[in-house]
Scaffold this motif. Structure first.
Motif, mmCIF file in Angstrom:
data_model
loop_
_atom_site.group_PDB
_atom_site.id
_atom_site.type_symbol
_atom_site.label_atom_id
_atom_site.label_comp_id
_atom_site.label_asym_id
_atom_site.label_seq_id
_atom_site.Cartn_x
_atom_site.Cartn_y
_atom_site.Cartn_z
ATOM 1 N N LEU A 107 -6.520 7.855 -1.794
ATOM 2 C CA LEU A 107 -7.250 6.695 -1.277
ATOM 3 C C LEU A 107 -6.316 5.715 -0.583
ATOM 4 N N GLN A 108 -5.123 5.533 -1.131
ATOM 5 C CA GLN A 108 -4.159 4.636 -0.498
ATOM 6 C C GLN A 108 -3.654 5.204 0.826
ATOM 7 N N GLN A 147 -12.410 1.228 -0.204
ATOM 8 C CA GLN A 147 -11.579 1.923 -1.186
ATOM 9 C C GLN A 147 -11.138 1.088 -2.365
ATOM 10 N N VAL A 148 -11.357 -0.225 -2.327
ATOM 11 C CA VAL A 148 -10.812 -1.081 -3.387
ATOM 12 C C VAL A 148 -11.437 -0.776 -4.746
ATOM 13 N N LEU A 194 -6.234 4.558 3.329
ATOM 14 C CA LEU A 194 -6.215 3.141 3.713
ATOM 15 C C LEU A 194 -5.099 2.871 4.712
ATOM 16 N N LEU A 251 -10.044 4.610 5.878
ATOM 17 C CA LEU A 251 -10.907 3.822 5.011
ATOM 18 C C LEU A 251 -10.527 2.354 5.104
ATOM 19 N N SER A 252 -11.527 1.502 5.026
ATOM 20 C CA SER A 252 -11.250 0.068 4.989
ATOM 21 C C SER A 252 -10.947 -0.354 3.557
ATOM 22 N N PHE A 253 -10.333 -1.513 3.415
ATOM 23 C CA PHE A 253 -10.009 -2.022 2.091
ATOM 24 C C PHE A 253 -11.272 -2.211 1.258
ATOM 25 N N ASP A 292 0.826 -1.208 0.000
ATOM 26 C CA ASP A 292 0.000 0.000 0.000
ATOM 27 C C ASP A 292 0.863 1.262 0.000
#
Length: 217
Positions: free
Chosen positions: A114-115, A128-129, A118, A123-125, A80
């Motif tokens: 977003l990363q 945001q994935v 994360l 944010l959870s995976f 990440d």
């Protein structure tokens, strides 16, 4: 030697010098075009290579699909962070190239933000994935655009075209497989084939900036 003979000799020498000069022009133009962002291309390529390695190890060693606590615990977060560096370092070359910057740069910035969220635990995976995947697809679309339209050096253009087309071909196969009966053999084959082709394209995209940096020297 007569004046006419001397003139003929100079013309012949000029004709002999043309092929050598022609070979140097693209490199000179490219060097000027990429300007002072070669270092950023190197950083993006090295970070992309490291991200590729950590991603492969993450799936091979940590096996995230397995339930319970297992694996290294650090390969995923390391990937990440490397993705943040990779996409942030792509921004200066994208701005410098200009072609497709309105497509590529916002997507790069979105992936970085977003990363970071994360990694920070904001944010959870699962949240945001999907937007990160869309952002990555847009950036790889930018690679295809500049490889075909930005007059890159031949090798960089060929590699960029190949890896981006492989990524999108794999993505199309995976999406088409979603229409097949769930859990069927055909769907599994589609997922496997699409994942393999798209994965090769994605991993190739990670190191593609190194071709930009190498050609610019």
């Amino acid at each position: 030697m007569s004046a006419g003979a001397g003139k003929d000799t100079e013309q012949a020498a000029g004709q002999r010098r043309v092929p050598a000069g022609v070979g140097r022009v693209p490199a000179i133009r490219w060097g000027r075009r990429l300007g002072g962002v070669r270092g950023w291309a190197v950083v993006a390529g090295v970070a992309g290579l490291a991200a590729d390695v950590s991603l492969v190890l993450f799936f091979a060693v940590d096996q995230p699909w397995r339930p319970g606590v297992h694996g290294t615990g650090w390969l995923g977060p390391t990937n990440d962070v490397l993705v943040v560096v990779q996409f942030a370092a792509l921004v200066p070359p994208a701005v410098r190239l200009r072609r497709g910057a309105l497509l590529g740069v916002p997507a790069m910035v979105a992936v970085v933000l977003l990363q970071v969220l994360l990694v920070a635990g904001v944010l959870s995976f699962e949240v945001q994935v999907v937007p990160v995947t869309v952002g990555i697809a847009l950036v790889i679309g930018w690679v295809l655009l500049v490889s075909r339209r930005a007059r890159l050096p031949r090798r960089a253009a060929r590699v960029g075209t190949a890896v981006s087309l492989a990524y999108f071909a794999g993505l199309v196969v995976v999406l088409a497989s979603l229409l097949l009966p769930w859990g069927s053999t055909a769907q599994r084959i589609g997922f496997g084939l699409g994942g393999l082709v798209g994965g090769v394209g994605f991993l190739g995209f990670g190191v593609w900036p190194l071709w930009l940096a190498e050609e610019e020297r």
